[in-house]
Design an enzyme around this catalytic site. Structure first.
Site, PDB file in Angstrom:
ATOM      1  N   GLY C  15       0.828  -1.204   0.000  1.00  0.00           N
ATOM      2  CA  GLY C  15       0.000   0.000   0.000  1.00  0.00           C
ATOM      3  C   GLY C  15       0.860   1.251   0.000  1.00  0.00           C
ATOM      4  CB  VAL C  27      17.090   5.900  -1.906  1.00  0.00           C
ATOM      5  CG1 VAL C  27      17.896   4.842  -2.667  1.00  0.00           C
ATOM      6  CG2 VAL C  27      16.507   5.308  -0.626  1.00  0.00           C
ATOM      7  N   GLY C 106       5.932  -2.271   3.741  1.00  0.00           N
ATOM      8  CA  GLY C 106       5.610  -2.790   5.063  1.00  0.00           C
ATOM      9  C   GLY C 106       5.980  -4.258   5.223  1.00  0.00           C
ATOM     10  CB  THR C 130       2.704   0.722   6.512  1.00  0.00           C
ATOM     11  OG1 THR C 130       1.398   0.565   7.099  1.00  0.00           O
ATOM     12  CG2 THR C 130       3.720   0.361   7.581  1.00  0.00           C
ATOM     13  CG  ASP C 132      -2.224   0.255   8.970  1.00  0.00           C
ATOM     14  OD1 ASP C 132      -2.974   1.252   8.917  1.00  0.00           O
ATOM     15  OD2 ASP C 132      -2.464  -0.794   8.362  1.00  0.00           O
ATOM     16  CG  ASP C 134       1.260  -2.517  10.722  1.00  0.00           C
ATOM     17  OD1 ASP C 134       2.130  -1.918  10.043  1.00  0.00           O
ATOM     18  OD2 ASP C 134       0.377  -3.214  10.211  1.00  0.00           O
ATOM     19  NE  ARG C 167     -27.443  14.799  12.690  1.00  0.00           N
ATOM     20  CZ  ARG C 167     -27.458  15.333  11.485  1.00  0.00           C
ATOM     21  NH1 ARG C 167     -26.334  15.488  10.820  1.00  0.00           N
ATOM     22  NH2 ARG C 167     -28.580  15.728  10.929  1.00  0.00           N
ATOM     23  NE  ARG C 176      -8.323  -4.726   6.362  1.00  0.00           N
ATOM     24  CZ  ARG C 176      -7.814  -4.386   5.189  1.00  0.00           C
ATOM     25  NH1 ARG C 176      -6.579  -4.713   4.867  1.00  0.00           N
ATOM     26  NH2 ARG C 176      -8.542  -3.738   4.293  1.00  0.00           N
ATOM     27  N   GLY C 190     -10.333  14.584  20.104  1.00  0.00           N
ATOM     28  CA  GLY C 190     -11.208  14.726  21.265  1.00  0.00           C
ATOM     29  C   GLY C 190     -12.365  13.744  21.269  1.00  0.00           C
ATOM     30  NE  ARG C 252     -27.384  11.715   9.893  1.00  0.00           N
ATOM     31  CZ  ARG C 252     -28.483  11.864  10.624  1.00  0.00           C
ATOM     32  NH1 ARG C 252     -28.671  11.112  11.699  1.00  0.00           N
ATOM     33  NH2 ARG C 252     -29.401  12.747  10.269  1.00  0.00           N
ATOM     34  CD  GLN C 260      -8.445   6.594   7.376  1.00  0.00           C
ATOM     35  OE1 GLN C 260      -8.000   6.319   8.469  1.00  0.00           O
ATOM     36  NE2 GLN C 260      -9.444   5.907   6.840  1.00  0.00           N
TER      37      GLN C 260
END
Lengths: 328, 328, 328, 328
Positions: C15, C27, C106, C130, C132, C134, C167, C176, C190, C252, C260
């Site tokens: 990704g 590089v 990743g 990545t 994430d 992770d 709302r 994930r 917040g 909602r 993202q």
């Protein structure tokens, strides 16, 4: 007639403005749509004289609609102001079989274009691109809407400090002859006072307004000053003058400068560029020349370049009234 | 006449839109400028019936011109659709000596306002605020320009992934009945195809266009789909259909959703809100009622609310043509 | 030893993430600085097998540090997971005299790299990229900081609507297996509650928290949900469940989705990419292989790729505590 | 011990920085969480002496985590530097039963806090907030990450013009004593050269670098200059000097100024503020005093205020090396 034009050249000239790339893209895509060849000319009229050309097709302009500046680059050329320079330019065009030009820029760009078109009977169409919005015959010029957003974004940031410290900020924005940026960004940023080139109401008026504000409970304030403002003082002298004549204000000056010219174009400028670019190619194919493609009440219009250059400024007095009312 | 109105109430109703705060500010400041009292009504017509009021002065609205949403909050009210509800509302107004109303919102807000104004002979002026730009009688509604920038900003991000992976993205944007957001953001984001509620050219046309693009060398593509699009398929079904009928595309779907309603208003929306807010108070003081304050070719105009509500959509067919040409 | 490496290949895989372009640039520039040739490999391991290469010099990477995505493009390759695929890749490398590889991506990218390096004794260094965050052995992965800003920016916009209408919004963010995005953006935006994959505290806890909030006077709320959250319900089911069990909330759902991954990298990601890119070339020239270049307490470190892949997640429990306290 | 503290005061002092509001919010929420009263003190030490206080509860700080500046406002106070001033301040505290203080600011804020705490045996904890990142004992100060993003965003815009016109831009960024902003934003914006206060490599080095760049084919360049740079020339003189000694460059100067202090805080700064705010209240409840709450390798740490004030700068020489390599 349409069928006499087989290859169109496109160039950007003068100060760069957001949306120029989107306009080039639209010109190139419209050429492709109408099966006309398209040549990109680098560095404006300077590159035109030097033959700094590149063939462009629909795929050459991918992923540029959202980029600031101009990938064809821009330059100011002294030589093109001479008949010799323009002759050289014309020779480059004939050598490369370019039948017509789209010139993207402001006042100076159009003036050069008018001369060139008349001397060599070359079809030329202009697209107005300048953040100052100081071209007659069009409601908006390319880059203006983006610049307004850049300016209010910057003033919003400065307001954080102004209101945290109860300060008075003098902020200089672009606009040598036109107050459009100052007036609109001033209203948009909630400025206390706005000084523009088109009217000199005197420094006393500003002092009076600041005094009133202070009494009404305003703790911090923003004064937006167009660079071409007519008080006879520069922004630092203005700030000093106010500091001397008004107690209780902690004063700062900020000159926004070159950030106003750059940045990703707003949606408005991208759509405007797309309309004008298509309109420019269609005008040439219709046999038109020496016209600017402008926007009037959302419609694409063709305006003689001489009108675009010589028209009087479109300073919107109603905006001044709105500014005065919303800053009470 | 001006002198009969001593206190004006202002409320926001329906879906929120960027620029509502700036409009409230302009209303409050204009009241202050003309020495009229101003009362903020919370939660639209619901708060009106409940008497959820607060006196506002020029200082109450400081530092809100750049905030999204509405600090007076908004709500949809079922009760106000009944004559009993509106009677309750009117009693609250008389109890608080409020002589006139400025209602900021869209279609539904204006419809409620027309009924209310007729039944109780109360002066009411509307300000059009909805990101959909689907109100007749004004070139632009509040929040629309901001939403366009939010959408192109989001699609610019998605394009990074699309072109990194040679993918085809279907992106859903707001617009149940009006394709303005889709059409303008689609052009602005350089979309390959744009599907809008006002015309159903069939899914085949889109397939054909994608096939051509592929052959012309396009590796990634963006399809912008208005939520009210008329193919009869939802966006996930559309994506599936294309996946089945077109080889060699890695397809993804993104529904932009609620981010489109929020965010700091653009300079354009702040200036528009300031003009309309001042215009609304001046219309009331001029003795006008049941009019919307709109913008026509940069000028503030007063349009009967009935025209605003019942007018037909202003879908700009020229934009579709520009979209087709610039996406070759 | 340094002097055995004369030409380095660089690719992006998996990704895309903001900062990949900045890493490629670093590089390439580092190669230029150390007088080593550099080859860009398009479409990750897929392009590697196909020999989709381009020589890059210091000027090839101008003006890309601020672009999202990856100009070398990325792809997932099934064929490279087979020994035949990797053999093909190795042949392309030897044919083009490429002595070593920098692979940017990743988990999956590194796993492929480890196999490839072992089988053909090829020096390979990894750069973690990545959104994430992770990957073990580095404090931060490329793109993570940018993604956090994109997410809080989006939630800030949604909050405008949430608080205008009182709302409750459920907002799904990426992640994930890792809750880093959810936890940090949730605190930053917040949020009232944050659901992450690493812990399942049950839907009841959330209901309880919402009930308390309501009583404490909170009118609107944001719940941030990582896509890999473990309640067993998807976000729409979660919203429905709360709607059924909690009165007085207008609920909602918004799925942030692909925005993202894209966008201009933050300054942090650009600096990180520059450090890691330089570090990767220097590691190869030092004779290192099968290491990831990571960041530990602002310092560039070299970590075995096997550690990067197999390490356990670094979920920061302290953040959960801070989230609970600051959302009272 | 925790149980002796019943009411905590919080103030912001010195130059404002993005994230101050988020830190105040975290302090207030943590007080609420631990059932301690919290008082907001307006205008820093000046408001402390004047008793400009307001009780704050968890709901008082809603919707401020994403706002720049400080809603408690900031001020510099001469009077607090005198023992009489501090005495007045202490009387206000005792009168209002405030047992301890959280002071948010930089160097000067902490110095005042140390004196005050020692003289009156008052528990005081500091939170480092300054865009300059020039406080010892913490990896990051509040506002620094946001300022870096503001600066690279501004330089990205200027680069559009620089590369459209093949120009050389000198850009002044904040940093009187610390080059952190210049060094990081310079790398992040892809600057050619970076001049910082911590080292004076002479103007000749810069000239040499520019000459080399020109020969290597660079057409436009950005030089980032920290305001405290040590060449002995101001930025306009530097530009002039280069113009005289280097041919073929069209040179411009831009001073970014006050926009660097404001703006919505980045996610990083919001999370940092949340951690430090909670940490500050917990330190006070633990019986700690005269400590700064800092961040070290993602962990919240307590550092004696005297160390924070007197420590030497943390100029990262590795960054200079990375800058030199990535700008080849």
């Amino acid at each position: 007639m349409a069928n006499t034009i087989k290859k169109i050249g496109v160039l950007t000239s003068g100060g760069d403005a957001p949306g120029m790339n989107a306009a080039i893209r639209a010109v190139v895509r419209a050429c492709s749509f109408y099966n006309v060849d398209c040549v990109g000319i680098y560095r404006g009229y300077q590159g035109l004289m030097e033959g700094d050309f590149e063939e462009l097709n629909a795929r050459s302009v991918r992923n540029i609609i959202n980029k600031g500046g101009t990938f064809l680059k821009s330059a100011r050329s002294m030589e093109f102001k001479t008949i010799e320079g323009r002759k050289k330019a014309y020779e480059q065009l004939t050598k490369n079989n370019i039948d017509a030009l789209v010139v993207i820029g402001g006042d100076g760009t159009f003036t050069g274009g008018v001369y060139f078109s008349q001397e060599f009977d070359l079809p030329i169409v202009g697209i107005p691109a300048t953040i100052d919005n100081d071209i007659s015959g069009t409601d908006f010029t390319l880059g203006y809407d983006t610049a307004l957003n850049t300016v209010v974004d910057a003033i919003d940031k400065i307001r954080d400090t102004a209101s945290s410290h109860n300060r008075l900020f003098f902020i200089e924005v672009m606009g040598r002859d036109a107050g459009d940026i100052a007036l609109n960004s001033g209203i948009g940023a909630g400025a206390e006072e706005i000084l523009i080139p088109e009217e000199d109401e005197g420094v006393e008026r500003m002092l009076e307004s600041l005094r009133k504000s202070k009494m009404s409970g305003k703790l911090s304030s923003i004064i937006v000053v167009a660079e071409g403002e007519k008080s006879g003082k520069n922004i630092f002298q203005l700030a000093e003058y106010v500091e001397e004549h008004l107690e209780g204000y902690d004063i700062r000056v900020s000159v926004l400068g070159h950030i106003q010219r750059g940045g990703r174009p707003s949606c408005f400028d991208r759509v405007l560029a797309s309309k004008l670019g298509v309109g420019a190619v269609e005008a040439l194919l219709d046999g038109d020349s020496k016209v600017m493609i402008g926007l009037s009440h959302q419609h694409v219009v063709r305006v003689p370049l001489t009108v675009a250059i010589n028209g009087e400024a479109k300073y919107d007095k109603e905006l001044r009234r709105v500014a005065d009312i919303t800053s009470v």
